[in-house]
Design a protein around this motif. Structure first.
Motif, PDB file in Angstrom:
ATOM      1  N   ARG A 375       0.833  -1.200   0.000  1.00 43.16           N
ATOM      2  CA  ARG A 375       0.000   0.000   0.000  1.00 43.16           C
ATOM      3  C   ARG A 375       0.874   1.259   0.000  1.00 43.16           C
ATOM      4  O   ARG A 375       0.770   2.107   0.894  1.00 43.16           O
ATOM      5  CB  ARG A 375      -0.925   0.001   1.229  1.00 43.16           C
ATOM      6  N   PRO A 376       1.756   1.411  -1.004  1.00 45.92           N
ATOM      7  CA  PRO A 376       2.707   2.533  -0.990  1.00 45.92           C
ATOM      8  C   PRO A 376       2.039   3.909  -1.085  1.00 45.92           C
ATOM      9  O   PRO A 376       2.563   4.890  -0.553  1.00 45.92           O
ATOM     10  CB  PRO A 376       3.587   2.255  -2.212  1.00 45.92           C
ATOM     11  N   TYR A 377       0.878   3.993  -1.746  1.00 43.92           N
ATOM     12  CA  TYR A 377       0.231   5.296  -1.866  1.00 43.92           C
ATOM     13  C   TYR A 377      -0.426   5.724  -0.557  1.00 43.92           C
ATOM     14  O   TYR A 377      -0.620   6.909  -0.308  1.00 43.92           O
ATOM     15  CB  TYR A 377      -0.811   5.264  -2.983  1.00 43.92           C
ATOM     16  N   LEU A 378      -0.760   4.745   0.252  1.00 44.90           N
ATOM     17  CA  LEU A 378      -1.429   5.058   1.507  1.00 44.90           C
ATOM     18  C   LEU A 378      -0.443   5.557   2.558  1.00 44.90           C
ATOM     19  O   LEU A 378      -0.653   6.591   3.186  1.00 44.90           O
ATOM     20  CB  LEU A 378      -2.169   3.818   2.024  1.00 44.90           C
ATOM     21  N   PHE A 379       0.652   4.839   2.754  1.00 45.02           N
ATOM     22  CA  PHE A 379       1.591   5.167   3.828  1.00 45.02           C
ATOM     23  C   PHE A 379       3.034   5.342   3.359  1.00 45.02           C
ATOM     24  O   PHE A 379       3.937   5.400   4.181  1.00 45.02           O
ATOM     25  CB  PHE A 379       1.550   4.072   4.902  1.00 45.02           C
ATOM     26  N   SER A 380       3.273   5.369   2.066  1.00 47.82           N
ATOM     27  CA  SER A 380       4.590   5.536   1.438  1.00 47.82           C
ATOM     28  C   SER A 380       5.242   4.185   1.195  1.00 47.82           C
ATOM     29  O   SER A 380       4.851   3.165   1.784  1.00 47.82           O
ATOM     30  CB  SER A 380       5.532   6.414   2.272  1.00 47.82           C
ATOM     31  N   GLU A 381       6.242   4.209   0.338  1.00 47.88           N
ATOM     32  CA  GLU A 381       6.948   2.978  -0.013  1.00 47.88           C
ATOM     33  C   GLU A 381       8.237   2.830   0.787  1.00 47.88           C
ATOM     34  O   GLU A 381       9.043   1.949   0.528  1.00 47.88           O
ATOM     35  CB  GLU A 381       7.284   2.989  -1.519  1.00 47.88           C
ATOM     36  N   THR A 382       8.427   3.645   1.822  1.00 46.11           N
ATOM     37  CA  THR A 382       9.746   3.774   2.441  1.00 46.11           C
ATOM     38  C   THR A 382      10.094   2.722   3.485  1.00 46.11           C
ATOM     39  O   THR A 382      11.225   2.672   3.943  1.00 46.11           O
ATOM     40  CB  THR A 382       9.897   5.164   3.107  1.00 46.11           C
ATOM     41  N   PHE A 383       9.130   1.891   3.913  1.00 40.85           N
ATOM     42  CA  PHE A 383       9.523   0.854   4.865  1.00 40.85           C
ATOM     43  C   PHE A 383       9.207  -0.540   4.322  1.00 40.85           C
ATOM     44  O   PHE A 383       8.282  -1.203   4.739  1.00 40.85           O
ATOM     45  CB  PHE A 383       8.963   1.076   6.277  1.00 40.85           C
ATOM     46  N   PRO A 384      10.027  -0.986   3.353  1.00 39.46           N
ATOM     47  CA  PRO A 384       9.907  -2.346   2.817  1.00 39.46           C
ATOM     48  C   PRO A 384      10.519  -3.345   3.785  1.00 39.46           C
ATOM     49  O   PRO A 384      11.043  -2.972   4.849  1.00 39.46           O
ATOM     50  CB  PRO A 384      10.716  -2.262   1.519  1.00 39.46           C
ATOM     51  N   ILE A 389      14.635  -5.997   8.262  1.00 39.62           N
ATOM     52  CA  ILE A 389      15.736  -6.962   8.352  1.00 39.62           C
ATOM     53  C   ILE A 389      17.022  -6.260   8.779  1.00 39.62           C
ATOM     54  O   ILE A 389      17.809  -6.796   9.566  1.00 39.62           O
ATOM     55  CB  ILE A 389      15.919  -7.694   7.013  1.00 39.62           C
ATOM     56  N   GLN A 390      17.214  -5.031   8.275  1.00 30.36           N
ATOM     57  CA  GLN A 390      18.389  -4.257   8.675  1.00 30.36           C
ATOM     58  C   GLN A 390      18.372  -3.986  10.172  1.00 30.36           C
ATOM     59  O   GLN A 390      19.424  -3.970  10.829  1.00 30.36           O
ATOM     60  CB  GLN A 390      18.436  -2.937   7.911  1.00 30.36           C
ATOM     61  N   GLN A 391      17.204  -3.805  10.751  1.00 25.87           N
ATOM     62  CA  GLN A 391      17.119  -3.580  12.192  1.00 25.87           C
ATOM     63  C   GLN A 391      17.616  -4.801  12.966  1.00 25.87           C
ATOM     64  O   GLN A 391      18.269  -4.662  14.004  1.00 25.87           O
ATOM     65  CB  GLN A 391      15.682  -3.247  12.581  1.00 25.87           C
ATOM     66  N   CYS A 392      17.288  -5.993  12.481  1.00 19.15           N
ATOM     67  CA  CYS A 392      17.772  -7.208  13.143  1.00 19.15           C
ATOM     68  C   CYS A 392      19.290  -7.186  13.205  1.00 19.15           C
ATOM     69  O   CYS A 392      19.903  -7.503  14.245  1.00 19.15           O
ATOM     70  CB  CYS A 392      17.301  -8.454  12.388  1.00 19.15           C
ATOM     71  N   SER A 393      19.905  -6.820  12.081  1.00 19.57           N
ATOM     72  CA  SER A 393      21.369  -6.761  12.003  1.00 19.57           C
ATOM     73  C   SER A 393      21.929  -5.653  12.885  1.00 19.57           C
ATOM     74  O   SER A 393      22.914  -5.857  13.608  1.00 19.57           O
ATOM     75  CB  SER A 393      21.793  -6.536  10.545  1.00 19.57           C
ATOM     76  N   ASP A 394      21.306  -4.483  12.853  1.00 22.67           N
ATOM     77  CA  ASP A 394      21.818  -3.344  13.612  1.00 22.67           C
ATOM     78  C   ASP A 394      21.672  -3.539  15.116  1.00 22.67           C
ATOM     79  O   ASP A 394      22.480  -3.016  15.893  1.00 22.67           O
ATOM     80  CB  ASP A 394      21.075  -2.064  13.195  1.00 22.67           C
ATOM     81  N   ILE A 395      20.674  -4.272  15.547  1.00 23.25           N
ATOM     82  CA  ILE A 395      20.453  -4.474  16.989  1.00 23.25           C
ATOM     83  C   ILE A 395      21.255  -5.648  17.528  1.00 23.25           C
ATOM     84  O   ILE A 395      21.902  -5.546  18.581  1.00 23.25           O
ATOM     85  CB  ILE A 395      18.952  -4.706  17.274  1.00 23.25           C
ATOM     86  N   PHE A 396      21.252  -6.774  16.805  1.00 23.87           N
ATOM     87  CA  PHE A 396      21.829  -8.010  17.353  1.00 23.87           C
ATOM     88  C   PHE A 396      23.122  -8.458  16.680  1.00 23.87           C
ATOM     89  O   PHE A 396      23.827  -9.307  17.226  1.00 23.87           O
ATOM     90  CB  PHE A 396      20.803  -9.142  17.249  1.00 23.87           C
ATOM     91  N   GLY A 397      23.437  -7.938  15.498  1.00 22.82           N
ATOM     92  CA  GLY A 397      24.654  -8.340  14.809  1.00 22.82           C
ATOM     93  C   GLY A 397      24.379  -8.773  13.382  1.00 22.82           C
ATOM     94  O   GLY A 397      23.259  -9.189  13.046  1.00 22.82           O
ATOM     95  N   PRO A 398      25.373  -8.713  12.500  1.00 24.75           N
ATOM     96  CA  PRO A 398      25.190  -8.973  11.065  1.00 24.75           C
ATOM     97  C   PRO A 398      24.591 -10.334  10.743  1.00 24.75           C
ATOM     98  O   PRO A 398      23.815 -10.460   9.796  1.00 24.75           O
ATOM     99  CB  PRO A 398      26.611  -8.851  10.503  1.00 24.75           C
TER     100      PRO A 398
END
Length: 496
Positions: A375-384, A389-398
């Motif tokens: 639903r990119p038009y509703l809330f933007s396409e910016t959080f795919p 997944i990047q958050q998992c890496s940034d919080i717990f490790g690569p």
């Protein structure tokens, strides 16, 4: 920042700022359901403690810890059943031992009632801290084994006959645990009520915002159209310094937008937070709690009211309303600030208790990442999905960005995902049409021994809360159906 889940409860306990509230909402949508509204003054239920093994998969591991639980035996009749509410991704509240639908059933069937807090949440703390090496003992499988040993222990502690039939209850994540408990330990658990339980682990949970949109449409198409228009205006304002300053003032940002310091992750986090405002209200719409007085109608009435200004002004009013409601001073959208907080391994210094733990479970077992790409038009396409997944890496490790796919596959293989209803008995799967989580649950079943109840017009775990005079007729009917099923189970001796 978040994957709206659950706390699920009934077997539940409960939980869910704007950036922080929506973060947990996203990851569970927050693992919390909230507490029931108590209609009378009661003497608090005293907490109890049960000694558990740290690692149920390793008999050589000798370490133990204390798990918190509550008990209410006021309605227990000799040779009656035992009802167990399973805790989810938040602190267990003893209020569930006083009022709530499980307690109503306990009165009806003369049952002893227990509430068991989930390991690593609340004050059930198996390890000295929340480091990655210690979080390895946090999993749904370990939680199920905790329940199994707890049941065995309670027979001795409360002199409960081994012939007593145990029925487990849960909502959201703990609703999943309830169904899995009946599947994995049928010799201990005679039946299960699984409310709003997602049984399909899925990394990219695109359907979530599809259902959020559909639920908003139950108010009006104009509500959705106004959100789309507001999102477009946010896009435009973010491209220019004057527009950025205007947004910061309108939405009361904790930090100004600075082209040299504001990253794409910050912008994604901002959009996810604004989307999460609507998602959270949709998920818990009219669930009989005072703190849930903000409903779909509340938000949509604001967003379509042209007297309040252009769409972005109305979107800001929605955001600020929820800021005030959650006692937040400003909207914190900074990605690195969120990550740093979630790297905190101290039990006592968590800004959002349970946040790090639930994210760990989503990054290792479930996914449940509520993405905007459908639903990119509703809330933007910016959080795919890559954003989460990047958050998992940034919080717990690569390595946590590379093992998620195998972890989700493992969960579905072990527990059966949506095929579970075909091979199980004495379980009822309950979902509401407004609740986005129903997309990952069983809403239809051809197995009469494991039926599904789909309640039109209700949201997340609605059947778990105490009855209200404002309940929809479909919800009242569902509660009655569940009671009839429990009665049927208690008349049978089937263990598989």
């Amino acid at each position: 920042m978040r994957f709206a889940f659950l706390f699920a409860i009934f077997v539940i306990t409960v939980q869910s700022g704007i950036a922080w509230r929506s973060f947990m909402r996203g990851r569970k949508n927050n693992g919390n359901l909230g507490e029931p509204n108590l209609t009378k003054a009661y003497v608090p239920i005293k907490e109890q403690w049960f000694t558990q093994n740290l690692d149920h998969s390793n008999p050589v591991e000798g370490r133990t810890w204390k798990q918190r639980y509550f008990v209410n035996s006021d309605f227990y009749k000799k040779d009656g059943p035992v009802f167990l509410m399973i805790g989810g991704e938040g602190p267990a509240s003893s209020k569930w031992m006083i009022e709530g639908q499980m307690i109503e059933y306990a009165k009806q069937f003369g049952a002893m009632a227990f509430l068991l807090e989930h390991r690593y949440y609340g004050t059930s703390r198996p390890t000295l801290d929340l480091s990655v090496k210690n979080l390895v003992y946090l999993s749904s499988e370990q939680a199920l084994a905790d329940i199994a040993y707890f049941i065995e222990g309670m027979h001795l502690a409360y002199q409960i006959p081994h012939s007593a039939k145990w029925i487990v209850f849960g909502g959201s994540y703990s609703g999943s645990l309830a169904a899995w408990m009946r599947a994995k330990y049928p010799h201990l658990v005679h039946g299960a009520v699984s409310a709003s339980g997602p049984l399909l682990a899925q990394i990219d949970f695109q359907q979530y915002y599809v259902i959020v949109e559909n639920s908003l449409k139950t108010h009006s198409q104009a509500c959705v159209d106004s959100i789309v228009a507001a999102t477009k205006q946010v896009h435009i304002m973010l491209r220019h310094p004057i527009g950025q300053q205007g947004l910061a003032k309108l939405f009361n940002f904790c930090d100004p937008i600075d082209s040299g310091r504001t990253s794409q992750k910050d912008i994604a986090n901002l959009y996810e937070t604004l989307a999460g405002n609507f998602a959270e209200v949709v998920q818990y719409n009219r669930d009989n709690r005072n703190e849930s007085s903000i409903t779909i109608d509340t938000l949509c009435n604001i967003i379509i009211d042209e007297k309040k200004g252009i769409p972005v002004h109305r979107l800001a009013e929605v955001s600020n309303l929820l800021l005030r409601n959650n006692k937040e001073k400003c909207l914190d959208y900074k990605y690195n600030k969120m990550i740093e907080e979630l790297r905190n391994i101290s039990w006592n210094e968590q800004k959002l208790p349970g946040g790090r733990q639930w994210i760990y479970q989503t990054c290792t077992e479930f996914g449940f990442f509520q993405t905007s790409t459908a639903r990119p038009y509703l809330f933007s396409e910016t959080f795919p999905v890559e954003f989460f997944i990047q958050q998992c890496s940034d919080i717990f490790g690569p390595r946590f960005s590379h093992t998620l796919e195998s972890g989700v596959e493992r969960t579905n293989t072990i527990f059966g995902a949506l095929d579970l209803s075909n091979v199980i008995s004495n379980v009822v799967f309950v979902h509401g049409s407004i609740d986005p989580w129903h997309a990952l649950g069983i809403t239809k079943s051809s197995n009469p021994n494991a039926p599904a109840i789909y309640i039109n017009g209700t949201a997340h775990c609605a059947n778990v809360y105490p009855p209200s005079k404002d309940d929809l007729p479909e919800l009242t009917k569902a509660r009655k159906q569940i009671g009839q099923l429990i009665n049927l189970w208690l008349q049978t001796t089937v263990y598989s």
